[in-house]
Design a protein around this motif. Structure first.
Motif, PDB file in Angstrom:
ATOM      1  N   SER A  43       0.915  -1.109   0.178  1.00 51.51           N
ATOM      2  CA  SER A  43       0.019  -0.116   0.164  1.00 51.51           C
ATOM      3  C   SER A  43       0.809   1.319   0.100  1.00 51.51           C
ATOM      4  CB  SER A  43      -1.126  -0.058   1.299  1.00 51.51           C
ATOM      5  OG  SER A  43      -2.062  -1.051   1.169  1.00 51.51           O
ATOM      6  N   ASP A  44       0.371   2.391  -0.825  1.00 51.21           N
ATOM      7  CA  ASP A  44       1.022   3.681  -0.725  1.00 51.21           C
ATOM      8  C   ASP A  44       0.258   4.616  -0.262  1.00 51.21           C
ATOM      9  OD1 ASP A  44      -0.659   3.891  -2.986  1.00 51.21           O
ATOM     10  OD2 ASP A  44       0.890   3.704  -4.491  1.00 51.21           O
ATOM     11  N   ASP A  45      -0.764   4.441   0.424  1.00 52.94           N
ATOM     12  CA  ASP A  45      -1.673   5.495   1.067  1.00 52.94           C
ATOM     13  C   ASP A  45      -1.817   5.768   2.495  1.00 52.94           C
ATOM     14  OD1 ASP A  45      -2.871   3.275   1.659  1.00 52.94           O
ATOM     15  OD2 ASP A  45      -4.891   3.849   1.299  1.00 52.94           O
ATOM     16  N   GLY A  46      -0.752   5.310   3.093  1.00 60.35           N
ATOM     17  CA  GLY A  46      -0.556   5.283   4.486  1.00 60.35           C
ATOM     18  C   GLY A  46      -0.793   4.128   5.169  1.00 60.35           C
ATOM     19  N   THR A  47      -1.419   3.127   4.681  1.00 58.31           N
ATOM     20  CA  THR A  47      -2.254   2.099   5.259  1.00 58.31           C
ATOM     21  C   THR A  47      -0.800   1.429   6.109  1.00 58.31           C
ATOM     22  OG1 THR A  47      -3.729   1.825   3.695  1.00 58.31           O
ATOM     23  CG2 THR A  47      -3.113  -0.310   5.302  1.00 58.31           C
ATOM     24  N   ARG A  48       0.297   1.193   5.283  1.00 62.83           N
ATOM     25  CA  ARG A  48       1.505   0.307   5.818  1.00 62.83           C
ATOM     26  C   ARG A  48       2.171   0.976   7.136  1.00 62.83           C
ATOM     27  NH1 ARG A  48       3.514  -3.538   2.810  1.00 62.83           N
ATOM     28  NH2 ARG A  48       5.778  -3.512   3.595  1.00 62.83           N
ATOM     29  N   ASP A  49       1.991   2.579   7.055  1.00 65.67           N
ATOM     30  CA  ASP A  49       2.423   3.200   8.200  1.00 65.67           C
ATOM     31  C   ASP A  49       1.478   2.905   9.519  1.00 65.67           C
ATOM     32  OD1 ASP A  49       4.095   4.528   6.574  1.00 65.67           O
ATOM     33  OD2 ASP A  49       2.754   6.025   6.257  1.00 65.67           O
ATOM     34  N   VAL A  50       0.338   2.584   9.327  1.00 64.89           N
ATOM     35  CA  VAL A  50      -0.661   2.133  10.423  1.00 64.89           C
ATOM     36  C   VAL A  50      -0.387   0.939  10.697  1.00 64.89           C
ATOM     37  CG1 VAL A  50      -2.911   1.848  11.148  1.00 64.89           C
ATOM     38  CG2 VAL A  50      -2.374   3.880   9.638  1.00 64.89           C
ATOM     39  N   LEU A  51      -0.145   0.075   9.959  1.00 69.48           N
ATOM     40  CA  LEU A  51      -0.008  -1.533  10.354  1.00 69.48           C
ATOM     41  C   LEU A  51       1.523  -1.648  10.975  1.00 69.48           C
ATOM     42  CD1 LEU A  51      -1.154  -3.045   6.753  1.00 69.48           C
ATOM     43  CD2 LEU A  51      -2.313  -3.502   9.193  1.00 69.48           C
ATOM     44  N   GLN A  52       2.165  -0.842  10.622  1.00 71.21           N
ATOM     45  CA  GLN A  52       3.651  -1.173  11.438  1.00 71.21           C
ATOM     46  C   GLN A  52       3.740  -0.532  12.665  1.00 71.21           C
ATOM     47  OE1 GLN A  52       5.996   1.073   8.301  1.00 71.21           O
ATOM     48  NE2 GLN A  52       6.290  -0.917   6.920  1.00 71.21           N
ATOM     49  N   LYS A  53       2.874   0.292  13.097  1.00 73.50           N
ATOM     50  CA  LYS A  53       2.537   0.889  14.279  1.00 73.50           C
ATOM     51  C   LYS A  53       1.769  -0.134  15.266  1.00 73.50           C
ATOM     52  CE  LYS A  53       2.934   5.789  12.896  1.00 73.50           C
ATOM     53  NZ  LYS A  53       2.157   7.039  12.784  1.00 73.50           N
ATOM     54  N   ARG A  54       1.345  -1.070  14.744  1.00 72.47           N
ATOM     55  CA  ARG A  54       0.461  -1.996  15.676  1.00 72.47           C
ATOM     56  C   ARG A  54       1.417  -3.342  15.997  1.00 72.47           C
ATOM     57  NH1 ARG A  54      -5.328  -0.861  16.591  1.00 72.47           N
ATOM     58  NH2 ARG A  54      -5.604   1.001  15.444  1.00 72.47           N
ATOM     59  N   ASP A  55       1.749  -3.584  17.294  1.00 73.70           N
ATOM     60  CA  ASP A  55       2.558  -4.652  17.677  1.00 73.70           C
ATOM     61  C   ASP A  55       1.721  -5.813  17.594  1.00 73.70           C
ATOM     62  OD1 ASP A  55       4.585  -2.786  18.193  1.00 73.70           O
ATOM     63  OD2 ASP A  55       3.883  -2.692  20.539  1.00 73.70           O
ATOM     64  N   ALA A  56       0.579  -5.933  17.622  1.00 81.30           N
ATOM     65  CA  ALA A  56      -0.417  -7.262  17.473  1.00 81.30           C
ATOM     66  C   ALA A  56      -0.533  -7.651  16.189  1.00 81.30           C
ATOM     67  CB  ALA A  56      -1.559  -7.070  18.141  1.00 81.30           C
ATOM     68  N   VAL A  57       0.086  -6.877  15.329  1.00 78.98           N
ATOM     69  CA  VAL A  57      -0.335  -7.252  13.727  1.00 78.98           C
ATOM     70  C   VAL A  57       1.106  -7.817  13.099  1.00 78.98           C
ATOM     71  CG1 VAL A  57      -0.707  -6.467  11.533  1.00 78.98           C
ATOM     72  CG2 VAL A  57      -2.315  -5.570  13.520  1.00 78.98           C
ATOM     73  N   ARG A  58       0.996  -8.949  12.403  1.00 77.71           N
ATOM     74  CA  ARG A  58       1.941  -9.433  11.825  1.00 77.71           C
ATOM     75  C   ARG A  58       1.960  -9.074  10.335  1.00 77.71           C
ATOM     76  NH1 ARG A  58       3.764 -15.729  11.112  1.00 77.71           N
ATOM     77  NH2 ARG A  58       5.709 -15.478   9.541  1.00 77.71           N
ATOM     78  N   LEU A  59       2.791  -8.054   9.760  1.00 76.27           N
ATOM     79  CA  LEU A  59       2.593  -7.613   8.410  1.00 76.27           C
ATOM     80  C   LEU A  59       3.668  -8.522   7.323  1.00 76.27           C
ATOM     81  CD1 LEU A  59       1.911  -5.301   6.424  1.00 76.27           C
ATOM     82  CD2 LEU A  59       3.877  -4.004   7.094  1.00 76.27           C
ATOM     83  N   ILE A  60       2.810  -8.975   6.188  1.00 72.38           N
ATOM     84  CA  ILE A  60       3.131  -9.964   5.343  1.00 72.38           C
ATOM     85  C   ILE A  60       3.293  -9.193   3.841  1.00 72.38           C
ATOM     86  CG2 ILE A  60       3.142 -12.127   4.178  1.00 72.38           C
ATOM     87  CD1 ILE A  60       2.058 -13.182   6.578  1.00 72.38           C
ATOM     88  N   ASP A  61       4.323  -9.111   3.193  1.00 71.66           N
ATOM     89  CA  ASP A  61       4.110  -8.340   1.890  1.00 71.66           C
ATOM     90  C   ASP A  61       3.657  -9.210   0.760  1.00 71.66           C
ATOM     91  OD1 ASP A  61       5.416  -6.381   3.136  1.00 71.66           O
ATOM     92  OD2 ASP A  61       7.467  -6.899   2.429  1.00 71.66           O
ATOM     93  N   ASN A  62       3.065  -8.601  -0.334  1.00 67.49           N
ATOM     94  CA  ASN A  62       2.109  -9.304  -1.363  1.00 67.49           C
ATOM     95  C   ASN A  62       2.271  -8.309  -2.494  1.00 67.49           C
ATOM     96  OD1 ASN A  62       0.606 -10.799  -3.148  1.00 67.49           O
ATOM     97  ND2 ASN A  62      -1.306  -9.808  -2.487  1.00 67.49           N
ATOM     98  N   PRO A  63       3.568  -8.369  -3.188  1.00 70.07           N
ATOM     99  CA  PRO A  63       3.909  -7.385  -4.195  1.00 70.07           C
ATOM    100  C   PRO A  63       3.014  -7.337  -5.181  1.00 70.07           C
ATOM    101  CG  PRO A  63       5.782  -8.458  -3.305  1.00 70.07           C
ATOM    102  CD  PRO A  63       4.570  -9.399  -2.840  1.00 70.07           C
ATOM    103  N   GLY A  64       2.345  -8.503  -5.668  1.00 74.91           N
ATOM    104  CA  GLY A  64       1.571  -8.569  -6.866  1.00 74.91           C
ATOM    105  C   GLY A  64       0.014  -8.180  -6.679  1.00 74.91           C
ATOM    106  N   ARG A  65      -0.287  -7.971  -5.140  1.00 76.68           N
ATOM    107  CA  ARG A  65      -1.577  -7.328  -4.869  1.00 76.68           C
ATOM    108  C   ARG A  65      -2.739  -8.299  -5.271  1.00 76.68           C
ATOM    109  NH1 ARG A  65      -1.394  -1.028  -7.665  1.00 76.68           N
ATOM    110  NH2 ARG A  65       0.680  -0.416  -6.475  1.00 76.68           N
TER     111      ARG A  65
END
Length: 330
Positions: A43-65
């Protein structure tokens, strides 16, 4: 309680991600028996910034969307005995997750459990409200139980999201990554063909925020009509229901009748009867909803949205049948 993995496909959800994560954080399921995996399409609209601040969330990249790729990435990384798929565009009550898990535990013959999805408009305007109502009314949504509701638990062909036993994926495989849409429909059809069962429990509820723009809604309906037929051609078997065929039949009958009307009195009469009956049914359904929700403006808005739903969905179905890209895979 079993360990649960919540898998969430995501891309550019800045308007919804905060509220969604707050709802997940308020689940009354034991925190030490739960993990949340958000598979984000970079995401390039600020979604990832929110996700990265949440310790309870595990973020996994999906480059192909890709949504099915996102689901499969999350499932493969999940540690849980139960996999729950959630959508960012929905709001969930605190007991949602616990009720899903309890549904599986109380019904050992169920492989997938889900509930009723209520709809609200993303934007508070007349068209948005009419669109949301059309997705939960039988005239607009057919007999899709997770949309129109049910009085008691029942076996169905699909549910919204889904709460699966982990062994289901070991047994029948993962979501078909070639299907941009309808991957959940295809998976659930494959599950049922393998002897699995899908249970809808009406006491499990969530609220989905439907598209409110008319143009966006038209694109959504076209895709909705296109993919059951396109996906069926791709996998070599019918994955839809009779409710997917009705708009196609209406569009073909109306188009054929209008084309023949200049040359045939019988065609004119039949076409007039078809369109007149449809118009009366749409007006009646619109009046019923306008009265129920005490909004006379829906008398005009609902028939427009109903007609858009069925015509655009039917046109999408025609293209799903004809599109050369939908040829069966070898």
């Amino acid at each position: 309680m079993p360990f649960v993995s919540v898998v969430v496909p995501c891309w550019n959800e800045a308007d919804f991600i905060e509220g969604f994560l707050d709802a997940v954080q308020e689940f009354d399921y034991p925190a030490d028996r739960l993990e949340v995996l958000v598979v984000d399409g970079m995401s390039d609209d600020g979604t990832r910034d929110v996700l990265q601040k949440r310790d309870a969330v595990r973020l996994i990249d999906n480059p192909g969307r890709s949504k099915p790729v996102a689901l499969n990435l999350g499932i493969r990384e999940a540690k849980g005995d139960i996999i729950v798929r959630l959508d960012v565009h929905a709001d969930y009550p605190p007991d949602y997750l616990a009720k899903c898990v309890r549904g599986l535990l109380d019904h050992p013959d169920a492989d997938n459990v889900g509930g009723v999805r209520r709809s609200e408009a993303r934007d508070d305007n007349l068209i948005g409200r009419a669109i949301a109502l059309s997705t939960t009314d039988a005239f607009g949504a057919g007999n899709t139980r997770y949309r129109i509701g049910a009085a008691e638990p029942q076996w169905v062909d699909t549910v919204f999201g889904g709460c699966y036993r982990r062994e289901v994926f070991d047994r029948i495989g993962y979501f078909d990554e070639a299907l941009t849409r309808a991957q959940d429909r295809e998976f659930n059809q494959r599950l049922r063909a393998a002897g699995g069962k899908i249970l809808l429990l009406p006491d499990i509820t969530c609220t989905y925020y439907a598209r409110s723009g008319y143009r966006e809604f038209c694109g959504w309906m076209f895709e909705g009509g296109y993919w059951p037929f396109r996906a069926s051609r791709a996998v070599g078997r019918w994955i839809g229901s009779w409710r997917n065929v009705v708009p196609l039949g209406f569009v073909l009958a109306a188009s054929g009748g209008l084309a023949l009307s200049p040359f045939s009195r019988a065609a004119r009469r039949l076409t007039f009867t078809l369109l007149g009956t449809y118009g009366a049914a749409a007006a009646y359904s619109g009046a019923r909803l306008a009265r129920r929700h005490r909004d006379p403006r829906l008398l005009a808005a609902m028939p427009l949205i109903f007609a858009t739903t069925h015509v655009v969905y039917g046109v999408g179905s025609v293209w799903g049948i004809l599109d050369p890209a939908g040829r069966r895979r070898s």
